[in-house]
Design a protein around this motif. Structure first.
Motif, mmCIF file in Angstrom:
data_model
loop_
_atom_site.group_PDB
_atom_site.id
_atom_site.type_symbol
_atom_site.label_atom_id
_atom_site.label_comp_id
_atom_site.label_asym_id
_atom_site.label_seq_id
_atom_site.Cartn_x
_atom_site.Cartn_y
_atom_site.Cartn_z
ATOM 1 N N LEU A 170 0.852 -1.194 0.000
ATOM 2 C CA LEU A 170 0.000 0.000 0.000
ATOM 3 C C LEU A 170 0.888 1.245 0.000
ATOM 4 C CD1 LEU A 170 -2.747 1.450 0.357
ATOM 5 C CD2 LEU A 170 -2.439 1.172 2.833
ATOM 6 N N PHE A 171 0.754 2.060 -1.011
ATOM 7 C CA PHE A 171 1.432 3.358 -1.047
ATOM 8 C C PHE A 171 0.414 4.379 -0.570
ATOM 9 C CE2 PHE A 171 3.784 0.603 -3.718
ATOM 10 C CZ PHE A 171 5.106 0.958 -3.511
ATOM 11 N N MET A 172 0.737 4.999 0.531
ATOM 12 C CA MET A 172 -0.287 5.827 1.181
ATOM 13 C C MET A 172 0.316 7.127 1.700
ATOM 14 S SD MET A 172 -0.661 3.853 4.863
ATOM 15 C CE MET A 172 -1.688 5.173 5.540
ATOM 16 N N LYS A 173 -0.586 8.008 2.136
ATOM 17 C CA LYS A 173 -0.130 9.233 2.792
ATOM 18 C C LYS A 173 -0.164 8.975 4.292
ATOM 19 C CE LYS A 173 -1.278 12.471 -0.841
ATOM 20 N NZ LYS A 173 -1.978 13.693 -1.251
ATOM 21 N N GLY A 174 0.997 9.029 4.925
ATOM 22 C CA GLY A 174 1.097 8.723 6.341
ATOM 23 C C GLY A 174 1.320 7.234 6.543
ATOM 24 N N THR A 175 1.018 6.785 7.738
ATOM 25 C CA THR A 175 1.227 5.376 8.097
ATOM 26 C C THR A 175 -0.118 4.785 8.527
ATOM 27 O OG1 THR A 175 1.616 5.933 10.408
ATOM 28 C CG2 THR A 175 3.546 5.928 8.959
ATOM 29 N N SER A 177 -1.081 3.627 11.248
ATOM 30 C CA SER A 177 -1.542 4.108 12.560
ATOM 31 C C SER A 177 -1.808 5.611 12.553
ATOM 32 C CB SER A 177 -0.547 3.723 13.651
ATOM 33 O OG SER A 177 0.718 4.160 13.269
ATOM 34 N N ALA A 178 -1.258 6.322 11.592
ATOM 35 C CA ALA A 178 -1.510 7.772 11.505
ATOM 36 C C ALA A 178 -1.650 8.192 10.040
ATOM 37 C CB ALA A 178 -0.367 8.537 12.180
ATOM 38 N N PRO A 179 -2.750 7.807 9.387
ATOM 39 C CA PRO A 179 -2.922 8.213 7.985
ATOM 40 C C PRO A 179 -3.062 9.733 7.894
ATOM 41 C CG PRO A 179 -4.545 6.536 8.643
ATOM 42 C CD PRO A 179 -3.896 7.044 9.898
ATOM 43 N N GLN A 180 -2.505 10.298 6.813
ATOM 44 C CA GLN A 180 -2.519 11.749 6.662
ATOM 45 C C GLN A 180 -3.538 12.201 5.621
ATOM 46 O OE1 GLN A 180 -0.435 13.814 8.577
ATOM 47 N NE2 GLN A 180 -0.162 11.879 9.654
ATOM 48 N N GLN A 186 -9.270 5.394 4.763
ATOM 49 C CA GLN A 186 -10.345 4.448 4.417
ATOM 50 C C GLN A 186 -9.803 3.127 3.878
ATOM 51 O OE1 GLN A 186 -13.881 5.864 2.231
ATOM 52 N NE2 GLN A 186 -13.037 7.901 2.504
ATOM 53 N N LEU A 187 -8.746 3.228 3.083
ATOM 54 C CA LEU A 187 -8.195 1.993 2.522
ATOM 55 C C LEU A 187 -7.536 1.143 3.612
ATOM 56 C CD1 LEU A 187 -7.926 0.177 0.178
ATOM 57 C CD2 LEU A 187 -6.199 1.641 -0.806
ATOM 58 N N VAL A 196 -6.093 -8.221 6.076
ATOM 59 C CA VAL A 196 -5.147 -8.427 4.972
ATOM 60 C C VAL A 196 -3.759 -8.004 5.449
ATOM 61 C CG1 VAL A 196 -4.457 -7.639 2.669
ATOM 62 C CG2 VAL A 196 -6.868 -8.060 3.185
ATOM 63 N N LYS A 197 -2.803 -8.878 5.131
ATOM 64 C CA LYS A 197 -1.422 -8.567 5.519
ATOM 65 C C LYS A 197 -0.780 -7.754 4.398
ATOM 66 C CE LYS A 197 2.484 -11.432 6.796
ATOM 67 N NZ LYS A 197 2.637 -12.808 7.248
ATOM 68 N N TYR A 198 -0.216 -6.619 4.738
ATOM 69 C CA TYR A 198 0.333 -5.769 3.689
ATOM 70 C C TYR A 198 1.549 -4.996 4.172
ATOM 71 C CZ TYR A 198 -2.141 -2.076 6.234
ATOM 72 O OH TYR A 198 -2.582 -1.225 7.225
ATOM 73 N N GLY A 199 2.372 -4.622 3.188
ATOM 74 C CA GLY A 199 3.451 -3.710 3.477
ATOM 75 C C GLY A 199 2.978 -2.316 3.099
ATOM 76 N N PHE A 200 3.584 -1.301 3.679
ATOM 77 C CA PHE A 200 3.146 0.041 3.274
ATOM 78 C C PHE A 200 4.350 0.945 3.047
ATOM 79 C CE2 PHE A 200 4.094 2.865 6.770
ATOM 80 C CZ PHE A 200 4.199 2.016 7.857
ATOM 81 N N PHE A 201 4.122 1.987 2.307
ATOM 82 C CA PHE A 201 5.151 2.999 2.079
ATOM 83 C C PHE A 201 4.490 4.352 2.226
ATOM 84 C CE2 PHE A 201 7.876 5.893 -0.088
ATOM 85 C CZ PHE A 201 9.160 5.395 0.082
ATOM 86 N N ASN A 202 5.074 5.190 3.070
ATOM 87 C CA ASN A 202 4.538 6.530 3.283
ATOM 88 C C ASN A 202 5.124 7.460 2.216
ATOM 89 O OD1 ASN A 202 3.796 9.051 4.104
ATOM 90 N ND2 ASN A 202 4.902 8.977 6.059
ATOM 91 N N ILE A 203 4.322 7.794 1.211
ATOM 92 C CA ILE A 203 4.850 8.588 0.093
ATOM 93 C C ILE A 203 5.120 10.042 0.507
ATOM 94 C CG2 ILE A 203 3.980 7.162 -1.812
ATOM 95 C CD1 ILE A 203 2.070 10.226 -1.253
ATOM 96 N N LEU A 204 4.572 10.469 1.634
ATOM 97 C CA LEU A 204 4.845 11.833 2.102
ATOM 98 C C LEU A 204 6.295 11.963 2.567
ATOM 99 C CD1 LEU A 204 1.589 12.720 4.074
ATOM 100 C CD2 LEU A 204 2.194 13.303 1.724
#
Ligand SMILES: N[C@@H](CCC(=O)N[C@@H](CS)C(=O)NCC(=O)O)C(=O)O
Length: 262
Positions: A170-175, A177-180, A186-187, A196-204
């Motif tokens: 998941l490429f997202m804004k924030g993390t 635990s703290a979406p920006q 929502q996602l 669902v098990k996922y990795g994430f990347f904070n694009i900010l």
């Protein structure tokens, strides 16, 4: 030459720590088998471990952050790869992510502190890719800096690896635990609801990835959900996919939320 010991039980962990001389630098590598950057980090650490021998000065252990979750919680591990350096039960430094340079610097700094000089005698040009960046060989770096075509090639290579850093990324804004941003929030909630098990990347945290991924993916916004290296879409598409097929992420469901790729 030092080897990295895989700790598989809490008892093993406790006895390992209890047996360490107080002057020994303990290097703990937290990993998850599904996170690709951890494999690259393992190679980097293996190389570094040969430079910093286990002669009483350093001790290297590797821990599956999900299997031994009590230990990872103690160290606040929320993302892998995650490296902790400690001596005499005191955490000296933690390095989150897969930057070979950061890891090498941390180890050099804390071995220097007791030896007066670094134990390292030669440089290792480990080339790894991960959420925190690509450590490029010096020549490539210079070329990429001066040549925009090369720079873009490097970036796309990095992005190509990043989108596969975990089976679901998941490429997202924030993390989580703290979406920006509300869309990212929502996602995260949708994925969490479905375990669902996922990795994430904070694009900010990385504008190069933020802007580059729009072009690489041919998708102008975030969040972006990638499954097995393919872009599925943003929030609206994921909602639609789940409406059409509630099981479409079933292969990635776990008992509890996964640890993120840093
Ligand atoms: N309808 C989109 C909403 C996402 C969206 O509009 N994101 C905007 C605002 S958070 C965005 O990422 N803009 C580009 C940027 O900020 O770089 C979806 O389904 O994901």
């Amino acid at each position: 030459m030092s080897t990295i010991k895989e700790i598989t039980t809490e008892d093993e962990w406790r006895s390992h720590v209890a047996a360490l001389p107080s002057s020994t630098l303990l290097i703990i590598s937290f990993h998850a088998p599904w996170a690709a950057p951890c494999g690259q980090m393992a190679t980097v650490l293996k190389t570094l471990a040969t430079e910093y021998p286990a002669n009483g000065e350093t001790s290297w252990v590797s821990i599956n952050a999900e299997e031994l979750s009590d230990i990872s919680e103690t160290y606040d591990v929320t993302a892998v790869p995650y490296l902790v350096l400690q001596r005499n039960d005191q955490v000296l430094e933690a390095v989150s992510g897969s930057s070979a340079v950061k890891v090498r610097t941390a180890i050099e700094t804390h071995t220097k502190n007791i030896n007066g000089a670094s134990a390292s005698t030669n440089g290792v040009s480990a080339s790894i890719t991960g959420a925190e960046g690509v450590e490029k060989p010096a020549d490539g770096e210079v070329e990429a800096e001066t040549d925009p075509v090369k720079a873009k090639e490097e970036l796309f290579k990095r992005l190509g690896e990043l989108v596969k850093a975990a089976p679901v990324m998941l490429f997202m804004k924030g993390t989580p635990s703290a979406p920006q941003c509300g869309f990212s929030r929502q996602l995260v909630a949708l994925l969490r609801e479905r375990s669902v098990k996922y990795g994430f990347f904070n694009i900010l945290a990385d504008d190069e990835v933020r802007q580059g991924l729009k072009e690489y993916a041919d998708w102008p916004t975030f969040p972006q959900l990638w499954v097995d290296g393919d872009l599925v879409g943003g929030l609206d598409i994921i909602k639609e996919e789940l409406d059409n097929d509630p099981d479409f992420l079933k292969a990635h469901i776990v008992a509890k939320e996964g640890i993120a790729v840093a």
